[in-house]
Design a protein around this motif. Structure first.
Motif, PDB file in Angstrom:
ATOM      1  N   LEU A 101       0.868  -1.102  -0.124  1.00  0.00           N
ATOM      2  CA  LEU A 101       0.004  -0.050  -0.169  1.00  0.00           C
ATOM      3  C   LEU A 101       0.574   1.263   0.056  1.00  0.00           C
ATOM      4  O   LEU A 101       0.736   2.209  -0.885  1.00  0.00           O
ATOM      5  N   LEU A 102       1.968   1.381   0.701  1.00  0.00           N
ATOM      6  CA  LEU A 102       3.036   2.296   0.809  1.00  0.00           C
ATOM      7  C   LEU A 102       3.380   2.549  -0.581  1.00  0.00           C
ATOM      8  O   LEU A 102       3.686   3.598  -1.068  1.00  0.00           O
ATOM      9  N   VAL A 103       3.991   1.451  -1.225  1.00  0.00           N
ATOM     10  CA  VAL A 103       4.848   1.592  -2.428  1.00  0.00           C
ATOM     11  C   VAL A 103       3.497   2.169  -3.361  1.00  0.00           C
ATOM     12  O   VAL A 103       3.944   3.048  -4.431  1.00  0.00           O
ATOM     13  N   MET A 104       2.649   1.576  -3.574  1.00  0.00           N
ATOM     14  CA  MET A 104       1.613   1.799  -4.364  1.00  0.00           C
ATOM     15  C   MET A 104       1.008   3.413  -4.277  1.00  0.00           C
ATOM     16  O   MET A 104       0.972   4.285  -5.151  1.00  0.00           O
ATOM     17  N   GLY A 105       0.912   3.830  -2.991  1.00  0.00           N
ATOM     18  CA  GLY A 105       0.740   5.170  -2.625  1.00  0.00           C
ATOM     19  C   GLY A 105       1.911   6.330  -3.188  1.00  0.00           C
ATOM     20  O   GLY A 105       1.440   7.220  -3.855  1.00  0.00           O
ATOM     21  N   CYS A 106       3.207   5.771  -2.880  1.00  0.00           N
ATOM     22  CA  CYS A 106       4.257   6.495  -3.320  1.00  0.00           C
ATOM     23  C   CYS A 106       4.305   6.540  -4.989  1.00  0.00           C
ATOM     24  O   CYS A 106       4.515   7.848  -5.618  1.00  0.00           O
ATOM     25  N   PHE A 107       3.754   5.425  -5.773  1.00  0.00           N
ATOM     26  CA  PHE A 107       3.835   5.514  -7.103  1.00  0.00           C
ATOM     27  C   PHE A 107       2.813   6.487  -7.717  1.00  0.00           C
ATOM     28  O   PHE A 107       3.048   7.363  -8.634  1.00  0.00           O
ATOM     29  N   ALA A 108       1.687   6.433  -6.933  1.00  0.00           N
ATOM     30  CA  ALA A 108       0.526   7.246  -7.454  1.00  0.00           C
ATOM     31  C   ALA A 108       0.643   8.706  -7.146  1.00  0.00           C
ATOM     32  O   ALA A 108       0.331   9.527  -7.812  1.00  0.00           O
ATOM     33  N   PHE A 109       1.492   9.026  -5.966  1.00  0.00           N
ATOM     34  CA  PHE A 109       1.704  10.278  -5.633  1.00  0.00           C
ATOM     35  C   PHE A 109       3.034  10.979  -6.588  1.00  0.00           C
ATOM     36  O   PHE A 109       2.681  12.002  -6.935  1.00  0.00           O
ATOM     37  N   LEU A 110       3.912   9.940  -6.825  1.00  0.00           N
ATOM     38  CA  LEU A 110       4.875  10.671  -7.767  1.00  0.00           C
ATOM     39  C   LEU A 110       4.332  10.596  -9.308  1.00  0.00           C
ATOM     40  O   LEU A 110       4.986  11.409 -10.106  1.00  0.00           O
ATOM     41  N   SER A 111       3.491   9.993  -9.550  1.00  0.00           N
ATOM     42  CA  SER A 111       2.955  10.015 -11.118  1.00  0.00           C
ATOM     43  C   SER A 111       1.575  10.716 -11.134  1.00  0.00           C
ATOM     44  O   SER A 111       0.750  10.641 -12.119  1.00  0.00           O
ATOM     45  N   VAL A 112       1.149  11.689 -10.034  1.00  0.00           N
ATOM     46  CA  VAL A 112      -0.193  12.321 -10.296  1.00  0.00           C
ATOM     47  C   VAL A 112      -0.295  13.000 -11.559  1.00  0.00           C
ATOM     48  O   VAL A 112      -1.338  13.185 -11.840  1.00  0.00           O
ATOM     49  N   GLU A 113       0.853  13.739 -11.877  1.00  0.00           N
ATOM     50  CA  GLU A 113       0.636  14.440 -13.189  1.00  0.00           C
ATOM     51  C   GLU A 113       0.176  13.771 -14.290  1.00  0.00           C
ATOM     52  O   GLU A 113      -0.645  14.447 -15.257  1.00  0.00           O
ATOM     53  N   SER A 114       0.592  12.216 -14.353  1.00  0.00           N
ATOM     54  CA  SER A 114       0.242  11.479 -15.671  1.00  0.00           C
ATOM     55  C   SER A 114      -0.755  10.649 -15.378  1.00  0.00           C
ATOM     56  O   SER A 114      -2.001  10.717 -15.796  1.00  0.00           O
ATOM     57  N   ILE A 115      -0.486   9.406 -14.651  1.00  0.00           N
ATOM     58  CA  ILE A 115      -1.224   8.366 -14.442  1.00  0.00           C
ATOM     59  C   ILE A 115      -1.659   7.911 -12.930  1.00  0.00           C
ATOM     60  O   ILE A 115      -2.452   7.086 -12.785  1.00  0.00           O
ATOM     61  N   GLY A 116      -1.106   8.952 -12.128  1.00  0.00           N
ATOM     62  CA  GLY A 116      -1.367   8.306 -10.816  1.00  0.00           C
ATOM     63  C   GLY A 116      -2.828   8.538 -10.340  1.00  0.00           C
ATOM     64  O   GLY A 116      -3.211   7.772  -9.349  1.00  0.00           O
ATOM     65  N   LEU A 117      -3.451   9.462 -10.719  1.00  0.00           N
ATOM     66  CA  LEU A 117      -4.851   9.500 -10.436  1.00  0.00           C
ATOM     67  C   LEU A 117      -5.731   8.267 -10.741  1.00  0.00           C
ATOM     68  O   LEU A 117      -6.623   8.080 -10.071  1.00  0.00           O
TER      69      LEU A 117
END
Length: 134
Positions: A101-117
């Motif tokens: 969950l933490l790793v996926m959250g970091c991935f979503a946060f770091l890529s929020v400009e493109s695909i994180g949302l």
């Protein structure tokens, strides 16, 4: 099927469906130069798919969330299958779910400009699987 396993399976399925949607639906902006005359450049902004925008590096973008949600699913299943005398091992498997969950959250946060949302539903489903995996 237990609800925690069901939520983990749904989270894993979303990481399979989301990349296919991103590969087929043009949502990313790309600029293309159409004319250069005497120092003036004319650009056109158009929408492209994930495949057009990232090319060969797209495999990592697709595979990383899928692997992380797979770790979450495997750890939910393994923690449910532990017998009562091995509580320490069950907690270890549950910690892998928290880590995913933490790793996926970091991935979503770091890529929020493109695909994180697009991966926020996956985060929510992994969190639900953790809550129901007592």
């Amino acid at each position: 099927m237990k609800s925690s396993i069901m939520y983990a399976v749904l989270a894993h399925i979303t990481t399979i469906i989301i990349p296919f949607i991103l590969m087929l639906v043009p949502i990313f902006n790309a600029t293309e130069t159409i004319a250069e005359v005497e120092g003036l450049t004319q650009y056109v902004v158009k929408k492209v798919t994930l495949l057009d925008a990232h090319g060969g590096t797209m495999l990592f973008i697709i595979a990383f969330p899928w692997i992380v949600s797979g770790v979450s699913l495997a750890s939910i299943v393994m923690s449910r299958n532990q017998v009562s005398y091995s509580k320490k091992i069950a907690w270890r498997w549950k910690s892998y779910t928290w880590g995913s969950l933490l790793v996926m959250g970091c991935f979503a946060f770091l890529s929020v400009e493109s695909i994180g949302l697009f991966y926020i539903p996956t985060l929510f489903l992994i969190l639900l699987s953790i809550i129901f995996n007592r």
